[in-house]
Design an enzyme around this catalytic site. Sequence first.
Site, PDB file in Angstrom:
ATOM      1  N   LYS A 286      -8.496   4.733 -15.549  1.00  0.00           N
ATOM      2  CA  LYS A 286      -9.565   4.009 -14.856  1.00  0.00           C
ATOM      3  C   LYS A 286     -10.873   4.478 -15.475  1.00  0.00           C
ATOM      4  CE  LYS A 286     -11.078   1.175 -11.672  1.00  0.00           C
ATOM      5  NZ  LYS A 286     -10.839  -0.291 -11.704  1.00  0.00           N
TER       6      LYS A 286
ATOM      7  N   ASP B  39       6.708   2.666  -8.598  1.00  0.00           N
ATOM      8  CA  ASP B  39       7.303   1.911  -7.478  1.00  0.00           C
ATOM      9  C   ASP B  39       7.165   0.413  -7.735  1.00  0.00           C
ATOM     10  OD1 ASP B  39       7.852   4.288  -6.060  1.00  0.00           O
ATOM     11  OD2 ASP B  39       7.362   3.319  -4.142  1.00  0.00           O
TER      12      ASP B  39
ATOM     13  N   ASP C 261      -5.804  -1.125 -12.798  1.00  0.00           N
ATOM     14  CA  ASP C 261      -5.709  -2.337 -11.972  1.00  0.00           C
ATOM     15  C   ASP C 261      -5.146  -3.501 -12.788  1.00  0.00           C
ATOM     16  OD1 ASP C 261      -8.075  -2.185 -13.431  1.00  0.00           O
ATOM     17  OD2 ASP C 261      -9.350  -3.036 -11.863  1.00  0.00           O
TER      18      ASP C 261
ATOM     19  N   ASP D 150       2.718   7.386 -10.105  1.00  0.00           N
ATOM     20  CA  ASP D 150       3.476   7.260  -8.852  1.00  0.00           C
ATOM     21  C   ASP D 150       3.446   5.811  -8.371  1.00  0.00           C
ATOM     22  OD1 ASP D 150       4.790   8.061  -6.439  1.00  0.00           O
ATOM     23  OD2 ASP D 150       2.853   7.899  -5.431  1.00  0.00           O
TER      24      ASP D 150
ATOM     25  N   TYR E 158      -2.783  15.255  -7.085  1.00  0.00           N
ATOM     26  CA  TYR E 158      -1.725  15.923  -6.327  1.00  0.00           C
ATOM     27  C   TYR E 158      -1.943  17.422  -6.210  1.00  0.00           C
ATOM     28  CZ  TYR E 158       1.508  11.946  -6.086  1.00  0.00           C
ATOM     29  OH  TYR E 158       2.111  10.757  -5.803  1.00  0.00           O
TER      30      TYR E 158
HETATM   31  C1  IPM Z   1       7.813  10.197  -6.144  1.00  0.00           C
HETATM   32  C2  IPM Z   1       7.486  10.373  -4.679  1.00  0.00           C
HETATM   33  C3  IPM Z   1       6.753  11.685  -4.494  1.00  0.00           C
HETATM   34  C4  IPM Z   1       5.488  11.631  -5.331  1.00  0.00           C
HETATM   35  C5  IPM Z   1       6.430  12.021  -3.016  1.00  0.00           C
HETATM   36  C6  IPM Z   1       7.667  12.059  -2.165  1.00  0.00           C
HETATM   37  C7  IPM Z   1       5.658  13.303  -2.886  1.00  0.00           C
HETATM   38  O1  IPM Z   1       6.747   9.286  -4.211  1.00  0.00           O
HETATM   39  O2  IPM Z   1       8.515  11.047  -6.707  1.00  0.00           O
HETATM   40  O3  IPM Z   1       7.383   9.207  -6.734  1.00  0.00           O
HETATM   41  O4  IPM Z   1       4.482  11.073  -4.878  1.00  0.00           O
HETATM   42  O5  IPM Z   1       5.509  12.155  -6.445  1.00  0.00           O
HETATM   43 MG    MG Z   2       6.581   7.714  -5.620  1.00  0.00          MG
END
Ligand code: IPM
Ligand code: MG
Length: 362
Positions: free
Chosen positions: A193, A253, A225, A249, A144
């Site tokens: 990884k 999710d 993975d 990240d 990032y």
């Molecule tokens: C999160 C989001 C952010 C990230 C984006 C919006 C930049 O996906 O907070 O997980 O990737 O950190």
């Molecule tokens: Mg995210």
Amino acid sequence: MSKTGYRIVLLPGDGIGPEVVAQGRRLIETVARTFGDQVTFEEHRIGGAAIEAEGTPLPRTTVEAARGADAVLLGSVGGPEWDHLAGDKRPEAGLLGIRKALGVYANLRPVRAYRPLLRSSTLKPEVLEGVDLLIVRELTGGLYFGDKRREEGPGGVRVVDELVYTTPEIERIVRLAFETARNTGRSVTSVDKANVLESSRHWREVVDRVARDYPEVPYRHMLVDNCAMQLIRDPRQFGVIVTENMFGDILSDEAAMLTGSIGMLPSASLGSGAGLYEPVHGSAPDIAGRGVANPLGTLLSVAMMYQYSLGRPRVAEAIVAAVERALEDGFRTPDLAGEAARVCGTDEMTEAVLERLQIVPE
Ligand code: IPM
Ligand code: MG
């Protein structure tokens, strides 16, 4: 130590951000009334909203206010209207910028399978029952924040995203993960990884070294993975997962689906200064302004704020318990609906939580 006067900076951002942050504010006001706390709210722009009004995703005034706050509550940034923008012009640059400016290197994302929601997930309830894990994501390094380049050459375009970590950056996040695991009686899974990346091989060395200071904490390494697969196959095997920025990240999710909806996940981003609290979900432009966004990720982020920044861990527990009771009583925003008893909107869900909040003065 709990205090009685707080300065909270609100950064609603874009999409459903303003709707959910408003609910977070209601919760903070309710708690403040119980304790007689003096709370000052200051609202500032970030992301697309800031681009529109001030020409930059992260105005200086926003950074300065956040730096001086006791805690910051952020909604979400981004949306299709800004998709044509590149790099540091994008709304997301505001979010990355505020994380960097506050030095919040540790992003805690707890993932809990609430019993009433076991059937809201696409996974089988018997796989999910009892899931209570914590993702500790490194937040201010890695891909990032590495150098980014785009070079036009005779053979076409060459693009570079650098993944950089230093020993101290790895060590502080790993230490925080082990501390948290020790305090909560959990194991540590360090995700990397290392079969491909040099940065991961060094990450492993640092983990092995830090682990020696925590002989009572069981730990292991896992390739990312494999971790992605194990999270779905048998999520109960995880306690604390510690990993670098990008892996964290993606895995968070994925892990959100264990709770039934990304709308359920809160987060706390911690460093040496003000803590930054935000729901993990995005700006959800498709439902923005309709009053149906799930406020629970934000309310649970406020719970984390009481735990980590405002010195009131009992309030944090009370908020989590109230969320659980509202869910038990059948309240569901559309993202959780399934076979639910009562589909409700953002306001009504918050109301249900506030009505069930039992705060014992500490
Ligand atoms: C999160 C989001 C952010 C990230 C984006 C919006 C930049 O996906 O907070 O997980 O990737 O950190
Ligand atoms: Mg995210």
